[in-house]
Write a protein that holds these residues in place. Structure first.
Motif, mmCIF file in Angstrom:
data_model
loop_
_atom_site.group_PDB
_atom_site.id
_atom_site.type_symbol
_atom_site.label_atom_id
_atom_site.label_comp_id
_atom_site.label_asym_id
_atom_site.label_seq_id
_atom_site.Cartn_x
_atom_site.Cartn_y
_atom_site.Cartn_z
ATOM 1 N N GLU A 36 0.939 -0.822 0.117
ATOM 2 C CA GLU A 36 -0.044 0.267 -0.067
ATOM 3 C C GLU A 36 1.040 0.874 -0.226
ATOM 4 N N ILE A 37 2.151 1.011 0.565
ATOM 5 C CA ILE A 37 2.716 2.317 0.796
ATOM 6 C C ILE A 37 3.915 2.392 -0.599
ATOM 7 N N GLY A 38 4.328 1.021 -0.986
ATOM 8 C CA GLY A 38 5.177 1.210 -2.187
ATOM 9 C C GLY A 38 6.216 0.685 -1.849
ATOM 10 N N ILE A 39 6.575 0.158 -0.291
ATOM 11 C CA ILE A 39 7.811 0.698 0.399
ATOM 12 C C ILE A 39 9.142 -0.213 -0.024
ATOM 13 N N ASN A 40 9.113 -0.762 -1.181
ATOM 14 C CA ASN A 40 10.243 -1.244 -1.891
ATOM 15 C C ASN A 40 10.638 -0.281 -3.419
ATOM 16 N N ASP A 41 9.680 -0.403 -4.427
ATOM 17 C CA ASP A 41 10.312 1.480 -4.329
ATOM 18 C C ASP A 41 10.968 2.099 -3.790
ATOM 19 N N TYR A 42 10.855 3.022 -2.934
ATOM 20 C CA TYR A 42 11.115 3.757 -2.078
ATOM 21 C C TYR A 42 12.682 3.400 -2.049
ATOM 22 N N LEU A 43 12.549 1.917 -0.760
ATOM 23 C CA LEU A 43 13.877 1.522 -0.871
ATOM 24 C C LEU A 43 15.248 1.894 -1.513
ATOM 25 N N GLU A 44 14.114 0.386 -2.968
ATOM 26 C CA GLU A 44 15.388 1.321 -4.208
ATOM 27 C C GLU A 44 16.088 2.486 -4.572
ATOM 28 N N ALA A 45 14.625 3.533 -5.180
ATOM 29 C CA ALA A 45 14.976 4.658 -4.714
ATOM 30 C C ALA A 45 16.467 5.247 -4.225
ATOM 31 N N ASN A 46 16.072 4.690 -2.875
ATOM 32 C CA ASN A 46 16.880 5.310 -2.195
ATOM 33 C C ASN A 46 18.726 4.359 -1.401
ATOM 34 N N HIS A 47 18.800 3.409 -2.863
ATOM 35 C CA HIS A 47 19.494 2.629 -2.180
ATOM 36 C C HIS A 47 19.550 1.809 -1.362
ATOM 37 N N ILE A 48 18.611 1.292 -1.390
ATOM 38 C CA ILE A 48 18.870 0.068 -0.154
ATOM 39 C C ILE A 48 17.626 -0.877 -0.933
ATOM 40 N N GLU A 49 18.099 -2.674 -0.915
ATOM 41 C CA GLU A 49 17.998 -3.399 -1.707
ATOM 42 C C GLU A 49 17.184 -4.709 -0.414
ATOM 43 N N PRO A 50 15.310 -4.292 -1.231
ATOM 44 C CA PRO A 50 14.662 -5.217 -0.811
ATOM 45 C C PRO A 50 14.279 -6.732 -0.684
ATOM 46 N N VAL A 51 14.153 -7.477 0.042
ATOM 47 C CA VAL A 51 13.788 -9.197 -1.129
ATOM 48 C C VAL A 51 12.871 -9.257 -0.311
ATOM 49 N N GLU A 52 11.856 -9.729 -1.004
ATOM 50 C CA GLU A 52 10.955 -10.304 -1.063
ATOM 51 C C GLU A 52 11.390 -11.804 -0.310
ATOM 52 N N THR A 53 10.685 -12.352 0.927
ATOM 53 C CA THR A 53 11.325 -14.023 1.044
ATOM 54 C C THR A 53 9.854 -14.583 1.062
ATOM 55 N N ASP A 54 8.539 -14.521 0.846
ATOM 56 C CA ASP A 54 7.593 -15.012 1.142
ATOM 57 C C ASP A 54 7.789 -16.215 -0.388
ATOM 58 N N LEU A 55 7.380 -17.132 -0.908
ATOM 59 C CA LEU A 55 7.640 -17.874 -2.184
ATOM 60 C C LEU A 55 7.354 -16.898 -3.192
ATOM 61 N N GLY A 56 5.776 -16.807 -3.234
ATOM 62 C CA GLY A 56 4.734 -16.046 -3.836
ATOM 63 C C GLY A 56 5.149 -14.647 -3.715
ATOM 64 N N GLU A 57 5.888 -13.703 -3.032
ATOM 65 C CA GLU A 57 5.975 -12.356 -2.894
ATOM 66 C C GLU A 57 7.542 -12.353 -3.676
ATOM 67 N N TYR A 58 8.331 -13.250 -3.226
ATOM 68 C CA TYR A 58 9.280 -13.513 -4.494
ATOM 69 C C TYR A 58 9.306 -13.713 -6.065
ATOM 70 N N ILE A 59 8.685 -14.582 -6.213
ATOM 71 C CA ILE A 59 8.593 -15.192 -7.695
ATOM 72 C C ILE A 59 8.083 -13.363 -8.277
ATOM 73 N N ILE A 60 6.925 -12.779 -7.859
ATOM 74 C CA ILE A 60 6.208 -11.656 -8.132
ATOM 75 C C ILE A 60 7.478 -10.530 -8.549
ATOM 76 N N GLN A 61 8.538 -11.048 -6.988
ATOM 77 C CA GLN A 61 9.482 -9.406 -7.222
ATOM 78 C C GLN A 61 10.036 -9.605 -8.877
ATOM 79 N N LEU A 62 10.670 -10.720 -9.085
ATOM 80 C CA LEU A 62 11.662 -11.260 -9.953
ATOM 81 C C LEU A 62 10.828 -10.633 -11.134
ATOM 82 N N ARG A 63 9.317 -10.873 -11.428
ATOM 83 C CA ARG A 63 8.951 -10.405 -12.636
ATOM 84 C C ARG A 63 8.547 -8.878 -12.101
ATOM 85 N N HIS A 64 8.410 -7.773 -11.375
ATOM 86 C CA HIS A 64 8.468 -7.092 -11.396
ATOM 87 C C HIS A 64 6.976 -7.052 -11.433
#
Lengths: 479, 260, 212
Positions: free
Chosen positions: A117-145
């Motif tokens: 809801e707050i779009g934290i992943n994109d925000y962290l990345e824009a600030n040079h911090i790497e977010p890594v999704e660890t739930d299998l489903g979330e990991y899959i969709i993170q890789l798929r953007h």
């Protein structure tokens, strides 16, 4: 995440014609519906627990500030910190600040819809911090953007073949000739890849299924154990929660836990239900050194005291999605934002505005299956109707529809005129249909009202005379 | 006070015809009357009725819906019962009128009273009049679609099946995924036609899978939707309102069928 | 005004009293059993959740049983142990072939043995507390999680668990950082709804149920 709810009709069209998505969605109804049914039948007290859960939530919502303050006090007493954030921007900034102060380069994440809801992943990345999704489903969709398309099964729209393609593309360091035919090999690969990330993360961000005021505790519910590794291994644990997550006591928590897993996946309990209270203790050998709870409003407090308040009872089980024929047809992405299915249709206008999301409450037959399976008895169809009312009041409803209903009501309130109009209408349609008894097209009618019907189906023709005309005829012997 | 009469008073039932039955298929209304009279009721049809107001209500027009509701209450409250051959209209009156008029000093209580005595047809026959069989006969196999409002607002599921089981010559086939919406939803089917089409396609797939020759339901909106799709698909499966079969009034061509 | 002030003000402005009655929620009858029935229920529910259970009459046997477990699963003969009295006082010295250490788990550990605070028969769930003697990572990092549970520590329902946990933590003042409620081994159904074991947590959960 930028909403695309305003183009729901196009989104739905694409979804309906997406073969792979349709194939993936077929799994949803078969699995989730049956499993839930079995679990519910195995617990005779289920319906009573639903009422109890609803009452617990309603009492909390009627005095939400008191419970949140009690929660905050307990968190602080145990050495944790609570951050109150009015909107997504404030929440993002808060999370970033905590990460920067911890010198974080890598952040692992348990599944969190508030994070979406707050779009934290994109925000962290824009600030040079790497977010890594660890739930299998979330990991899959993170890789798929991609964004999640379900409340608890984020990659439900992805087929196994697509997972394999995604992994092959992303995990380039592995042997390209490796066999990934079995889903278990895909799981093993993800486990292996993420293990290293878990161990090297500086900050772990989780959601919170519940906040317990009695002990100052955030609760996460998972089956994978990723949430636990996320919140135990790094130096800092941040739990994201919306203001509606708080419950007073552990016993209240138990009522909701008894409803959650059964409604979501048909399990008696999820594999891991974890209560986290404060940072590690002085004599602990593991656990985070700092514990932060970020509490987000983002438009929810304004729902209190309104006919939409009941939305805040939601425990994010996903049962409504699993039973919704609209969701079955188009999946979660078509809704255009974070939350899909019936709860998404009801909540999204409150969070992103009715102008953006007005299709969502309209794209429903009000069949009521969602309300029937909701463990918290949220009256979703009623709430959708309230949105339609507001849409009409604010002049956001399409003109043709408004006029159509207005004309209908005009006649319906004037029985004599109505009788006349229906007699004519019945006769006309009958004549157009002729001997066939049905129409493939409705001449003279405004296309916007009829095309939707006759593009897909025939319109059965009326018998020719109205009931009231025939009834009068039979009673008085006149025509 | 005179001595108590030995004859049991026949209840006065007002038939809520429904706008779809009135416009499209009067036979359903006549079949309902027959069933109600056979069940020992005196049936009247208040002539000022037009619509229950649901199209306005579901479109968010609660002002017009409330006006129509008051009209319905005025016309129907004087009877012992109100019966509709429709779970959708029955549900509107019995579940939604009280909410709709909750803030109306004059009508709130009257709405509640009317709601308490309003029923769907098969529900009324079985649960209130204790009818457990009909005398009709029809050779063939049928399947039955439970409309969403019948199922979830009126609690109708066992009742039509009970009555159909007593129809001589009839084989009953349960519809797979029967609790799924058919995709009609009033204005939904024309506002979101692609999604509605997907829903009705799944429904007709399941109907055809049963092998039944005749589709029955208690709501004409659903029936027009499903029959329209079946005909567009060139299916030989026919559709009727359950009242027609229960009353033994199946001479008229099925829904969307031409003259024989 | 801070966000905190604004949120609280907004809540106070909008909240309305609820008519919700204060009624004690039902506790499922299922878990309200005692003694052997309770133990049997626990075993049944835990097994249904894919945990394996070994009933142990003599705690002295545990190191031997652990050795057998390692052999059965072709695992190297070493594990990381919790350091609570129950586990520490077992006759590990009699089994020098089993290498062991204590402390939190690392990415290198394949097997851990720790003690549960309680079991909950209602759902076949284990309750484990974080602490210097029972680090949380023992429950999650190794592929094989061995849990020692005393039969006398099996509660029937969650209500009983919380009551006892409040007592054990000084009315909640000494509440641990982590309470893990664990029901079976780790799993995921994120790939086409196919149920797969061993997502990120342990692939296997083996309960040594001490008959006491």
């Amino acid at each position: 995440m930028q909403p695309t709810s305003h183009r729901f009709i196009d989104n739905a069209h694409e979804a309906l014609h997406n073969e792979t998505l349709q194939q993936a969605l077929a799994n949803v109804r078969v699995n989730f519906i049956e499993k839930r049914r079995i679990a519910v039948e195995a617990l005779p007290e289920f319906d009573d627990l639903r009422k109890a859960g609803r009452d617990i939530r309603d009492r909390v919502l009627s005095d939400l500030d008191t419970h949140l303050l009690a929660f905050e006090a307990k968190v602080q007493a145990q050495g944790g910190q609570v951050h109150w954030c009015a909107d997504a921007e404030a929440a993002r900034k808060t999370v970033l600040k905590i990460c920067q102060e911890a010198g974080a380069k890598r952040v692992t994440k348990g599944k969190t819809m508030i994070g979406e809801e707050i779009g934290i992943n994109d925000y962290l990345e824009a600030n040079h911090i790497e977010p890594v999704e660890t739930d299998l489903g979330e990991y899959i969709i993170q890789l798929r953007h991609e964004a999640p398309s379900h409340l608890i099964a984020p990659a439900v729209h992805v087929t196994q073949k697509q997972v394999e393609e995604t992994f092959r593309k992303a995990h380039r360091d592995l042997d390209p000739k490796r066999n990934l035919e079995e889903p278990s090999s895909l799981l093993a690969e993800a486990r292996e890849k993420l293990r290293q990330r878990f161990l090297s993360a500086d900050v772990g961000i989780t959601g919170a299924n519940f906040l317990v005021a009695e002990t100052g505790t955030s609760v996460i519910v998972t089956n994978e154990g990723n949430g636990d590794l996320t919140q135990t291994l790094p130096r800092v644990h941040i739990a994201l929660a919306s203001i509606d997550k708080v419950v007073p006591t552990l016993d209240d928590l138990t009522v909701l836990l008894r409803l959650l897993a059964r409604s979501a996946t048909g399990q008696e309990m999820s594999v891991y239900t974890t209560l986290s209270t404060g940072p590690r203790r002085a004599d602990d050998h593991d656990g985070p050194g700092a514990y932060h709870v970020v509490i987000l409003d983002n438009g929810r407090s304004k729902l209190l005291g309104t006919e939409k308040q009941d939305l805040l009872r939601c425990i994010r089980c996903g049962a409504c999605l699993n039973h919704c024929p609209i969701y079955h047809a188009v999946g979660g992405h078509a809704y255009g934002w974070v939350y899909g299915g019936p709860i998404g249709a009801a909540l999204t206008p409150a969070l992103v505005g009715l102008e953006e999301a007005h299709h969502l409450p309209n794209a429903s037959t009000l069949c009521g299956r969602c309300e029937q399976v909701c463990p918290m008895q949220i009256p979703i169809p009623n709430i959708l109707r309230h949105w339609r009312e507001e849409e009409l009041r604010r002049g956001l409803a399409p003109v043709a529809m408004r006029r159509g209903i207005g004309i209908w009501a005009f006649f319906a309130k004037r029985p004599v005129l109505y009788r006349l109009a229906t007699r004519i209408g019945a006769r006309l349609l009958r004549n157009f249909a002729g001997k066939k008894g049905r129409l493939a097209r409705v001449p003279l009618a405004p296309p916007v009202l009829t095309q939707g019907w006759t593009d897909m189906r025939d319109l059965p023709a009326p018998s020719g005379k109205t009931f009231h005309a025939l009834y009068r005829q039979r009673r008085t012997g006149s025509s | 006070m005179t001595a108590q009469s030995n004859t049991v008073k026949r209840p006065r039932v007002a038939l809520f015809v429904t706008c779809l039955v009135d416009l499209f298929r009067p036979t359903v209304g006549f079949a309902s009357i027959k069933l109600l009279e056979d069940a020992g009721c005196d049936v009247e049809v208040p002539s000022v009725q037009t619509c229950c107001g649901q199209p306005a209500y579901n479109s968010g027009d609660s002002i017009n819906a409330a006006d129509i509701a008051r009209q319905v209450i005025d016309a129907f409250e004087g009877y012992d019962y109100v019966v509709a051959p429709s779970g959708s209209c029955g549900g509107m009156i019995s579940k939604h009128y009280p909410d709709l008029l909750a803030a109306d000093k004059d009508y709130a209580d009257r709405a509640r009273k009317l709601a308490a005595k309003t029923f769907e047809l098969t529900q009324f026959l079985v649960d209130v009049r204790k009818v457990d069989k009909v005398t009709a006969r029809l050779d063939g196999s049928v399947t039955y679609h439970d409309s969403c409002s019948s199922l979830r607002e009126m609690g109708v599921k066992a009742q039509p099946r009970k009555l159909l089981a007593s129809v001589g010559g009839l084989t009953f086939k349960e519809l797979p995924d029967g609790e799924s919406c058919c995709g009609f939803g009033g204005t939904f089917c024309v506002k979101y036609p692609e999604i509605s089409n997907r829903m009705v396609e799944e429904k007709t797939d399941n109907i055809v899978k049963t092998g039944a020759g005749l589709l029955l339901a208690g709501d004409l909106g659903c029936l027009l939707n499903m029959a329209g799709k079946l005909k567009r698909q060139g299916s030989a499966v026919q559709a009727r309102h359950v009242a027609e079969v229960l009353a033994g009034m199946t001479d008229e061509p099925a829904i969307g069928e031409g003259e024989r | 005004m801070s966000d905190r002030d604004n949120i609280l003000a907004s809540i106070r402005n909008h909240k309305r009293p609820s008519g919700a009655p204060v009624v004690t929620p039902p506790t499922p009858a299922r878990g309200q059993v005692e003694g052997e029935e309770r133990r049997d229920l626990f075993v049944k529910m835990a097994t249904a959740a894919a945990a394996t259970i070994e009933v142990v009459d003599d705690p002295e046997m545990i190191p031997e049983l652990v050795g057998q477990y390692l052999a059965r699963h072709n695992l190297p003969s070493r594990l990381v142990l919790a350091s609570d009295a129950m586990v520490a006082n077992l006759p590990w010295a009699d089994h020098p072939m089993i290498a062991h250490r204590t402390g939190p788990a690392t990415g290198q550990d394949h097997v851990a043995l720790t003690s549960a605070f309680a079991g909950i028969a209602e759902t076949g769930t284990l309750a484990l507390l974080s602490g210097p003697e029972t680090p949380t990572t023992l429950n999650f990092l190794p592929e094989h999680s061995l849990i020692l549970l005393q039969a006398s520590a099996i509660r029937g329902t969650y209500e009983e668990l919380w009551r006892d946990l409040r007592d054990a933590t000084n009315g909640g003042a000494d509440w641990p950082r982590t309470v893990n409620l664990i029901t079976g081994p780790s799993r995921s159904a994120d790939i086409e709804q196919k149920l797969l074991m061993g997502a990120h947590g342990p692939r296997k959960l083996h309960i040594l149920l001490l008959n006491d």
